[in-house]
Write a protein that holds these residues in place. Sequence first.
Motif, PDB file in Angstrom:
ATOM      1  N   ILE A   1      -5.378   3.544  42.155  1.00 18.06           N
ATOM      2  CA  ILE A   1      -3.412   3.492  41.622  1.00 18.06           C
ATOM      3  C   ILE A   1      -2.783   3.459  41.262  1.00 18.06           C
ATOM      4  O   ILE A   1      -2.694   2.174  42.836  1.00 18.06           O
ATOM      5  N   ASP A   2      -2.082   2.513  40.756  1.00 23.26           N
ATOM      6  CA  ASP A   2      -1.166   1.538  40.437  1.00 23.26           C
ATOM      7  C   ASP A   2      -0.477   2.248  39.392  1.00 23.26           C
ATOM      8  O   ASP A   2      -0.186   1.615  38.078  1.00 23.26           O
ATOM      9  N   VAL A   3       0.731   3.171  39.115  1.00 24.46           N
ATOM     10  CA  VAL A   3       1.199   3.305  38.377  1.00 24.46           C
ATOM     11  C   VAL A   3       3.013   4.270  38.404  1.00 24.46           C
ATOM     12  O   VAL A   3       2.924   3.655  39.874  1.00 24.46           O
TER      13      VAL A   3
ATOM     14  N   LEU B   1       3.815  10.754  30.614  1.00 27.08           N
ATOM     15  CA  LEU B   1       2.548  10.860  30.366  1.00 27.08           C
ATOM     16  C   LEU B   1       1.978   9.847  30.694  1.00 27.08           C
ATOM     17  O   LEU B   1       0.033  10.292  31.269  1.00 27.08           O
ATOM     18  N   GLN B   2       2.106   8.377  31.690  1.00 26.51           N
ATOM     19  CA  GLN B   2       0.966   7.816  32.085  1.00 26.51           C
ATOM     20  C   GLN B   2       0.212   8.474  33.603  1.00 26.51           C
ATOM     21  O   GLN B   2      -1.178   7.448  33.832  1.00 26.51           O
ATOM     22  N   HIS B   3       0.948   9.221  33.681  1.00 27.94           N
ATOM     23  CA  HIS B   3       0.596   9.899  35.475  1.00 27.94           C
ATOM     24  C   HIS B   3      -0.410  10.767  35.003  1.00 27.94           C
ATOM     25  O   HIS B   3      -1.117  11.147  35.851  1.00 27.94           O
ATOM     26  N   ALA B   4      -0.848  11.215  33.730  1.00 33.66           N
ATOM     27  CA  ALA B   4      -1.859  12.694  33.765  1.00 33.66           C
ATOM     28  C   ALA B   4      -3.341  11.868  33.941  1.00 33.66           C
ATOM     29  O   ALA B   4      -2.927  10.913  34.001  1.00 33.66           O
ATOM     30  N   GLY B   5      -4.015  12.898  34.363  1.00 30.54           N
ATOM     31  CA  GLY B   5      -5.655  12.194  34.514  1.00 30.54           C
ATOM     32  C   GLY B   5      -5.740  12.873  35.984  1.00 30.54           C
ATOM     33  O   GLY B   5      -5.384  13.986  36.278  1.00 30.54           O
TER      34      GLY B   5
ATOM     35  N   THR C   1      -1.710  17.400  34.458  1.00 24.99           N
ATOM     36  CA  THR C   1      -1.790  17.592  32.797  1.00 24.99           C
ATOM     37  C   THR C   1      -0.161  17.250  32.852  1.00 24.99           C
ATOM     38  O   THR C   1       0.459  18.377  33.355  1.00 24.99           O
ATOM     39  N   VAL C   2       0.588  16.428  32.335  1.00 22.88           N
ATOM     40  CA  VAL C   2       1.813  16.119  31.858  1.00 22.88           C
ATOM     41  C   VAL C   2       1.986  16.846  30.446  1.00 22.88           C
ATOM     42  O   VAL C   2       1.298  16.396  29.422  1.00 22.88           O
TER      43      VAL C   2
END
Length: 524
Positions: free
Chosen positions: A120-122, A140-144, A166-167
């Motif tokens: 994790i590097d967000v 949105l980039q946190h979704a996954g 889900t964002v």
Amino acid sequence: MKVKKAKDDYPISAFEVQPISTEVQEGGVARFTCKISSNPPAVITWELNRTTLPVTMDRVTALPTGVLQIYDVDQKDAGNYRCVAATVAHRRKSMEALLTVIPGTTHKLIVLFEIDHKSIDVFNTRVLGNGNLMISDIRLQHAGVYVCRATTPGTRNFTVAMATLTVLAPPSFVEWPESLTRPRAGTARFVCQAEGIPSPKMSWLKNGRKIHSNGRIKMYNSKLVINQIIPEDDAIYQCMAENSQGSILSRARLTVVMSEDRPSAPYNVHAETMSSSAILLAWERPLYNSDKVIAYSVHYMKAEGLNNEEYQVVIGNDTTHYLIDDLEPASNYTFYIVAYMPMGASQMSDHVTQNTLEDVPLRPPEISLTSRSPTDILVSWLPIPAKYRRGQVVLYRLSFRLSTDNSIQVLELPGTTHEHLLEGLKPDSVYLVRITAATRVGLGESSVWTSHRTPKATSVKAPKSPELHLEPLNCTTISVKWQQDAEDTATIQGYKLYYKEEGQQENGPIFLATSDLLYTLSGL
């Protein structure tokens, strides 16, 4: 003196969730939860034996959601815990919950977090305590798919837990409809595309009123197509994209150009099937004003089904026939012709319907091989997708042989079957299997030989293959679930999971424990 109550300052309601008494082994993790609603939001603190609990200790983590976690629990942590909810003007205390510490030893764990199998590097993520990942200001980039991996120091023993984030995002346009000018009896096409999470629902409005598909006007996902334009079609058209997070509108104008001296419709339209993908269309020139025709447009679409997309080809005025050679086999199509002059178009010609011929299947079925006993192989296969089937499958030809023997045995099976059990085979032997599908035209290509070793002859019974249940979680992730058959007496020592994109090579195996009944495939 009277004190005037602030407009938004209301008493704190009762607790929705109260902490519950628990027993934890020494070295383990204690967790208490409380939840309360208030306006403004209350600040949550915790007390041990009615004394404020310091949360600056490395072992104690108080989450903003109202959760208290105590790591590496020892006897001095035992006692009564309660949470205190406070606003500027009000304060409420929860019921007390007793923490009982049981003597013993619990192995410590090292906890790591991953997203989509990567470290994790967000932005705006941080780890709280020894097992909490907190993300603020969600983007949105946190979704996954987030994976928590807990490992016992000095060993290879670990366990994992997964959760999908889900964002949600409101719709936004990626393609906007453009204003058009078209002659009467012509065709107008508006295109509008939007993205968002969940996927936006698209709809169209004419002068602010919702449009419904009819004979002339059709909607295909992101397209609005208006055929045989009439003066009343001159209007403002709006594309609306909406989901649970909001809605947006984009608009375009259709201007209809009038011309009274237009040609009559082409006539005597007829179609002839040439192959499994080609139909020859021919017609007679208009009886009225044919000398003013500068072009023809050929329109065609599938005859079966709803909301089929209509295709259009424009050709010169020097011909009265056209070969359409990109059609699907064994399908019915409807055709019509329109004649064009510089400032207008004719009415539609009469419609004609014609079917393409069948053809041999373009690809074989994909097969799967399993054994229920040392002397059998269950061959199962999926139906061929329609675009590769090219007609109705009337039979399957199944071929198999021992890998050490060149003698091939062939079986012909009805086109309605999707599995067959090969019996009377040799135990602990490698067999090669392939399959071919046939339409009424003939056989297609065979699949490649697929190998499978039958189990050894033993009293141990092989388990049945579990039935899979698939659920898409987002555009790149699928949840795979299965259950053990309660009537299956065979001993299960673990699972192997395989997967592949249709027509591509297989991925796997993924080795799973006997207790695993769920796996999330991501990065698809």
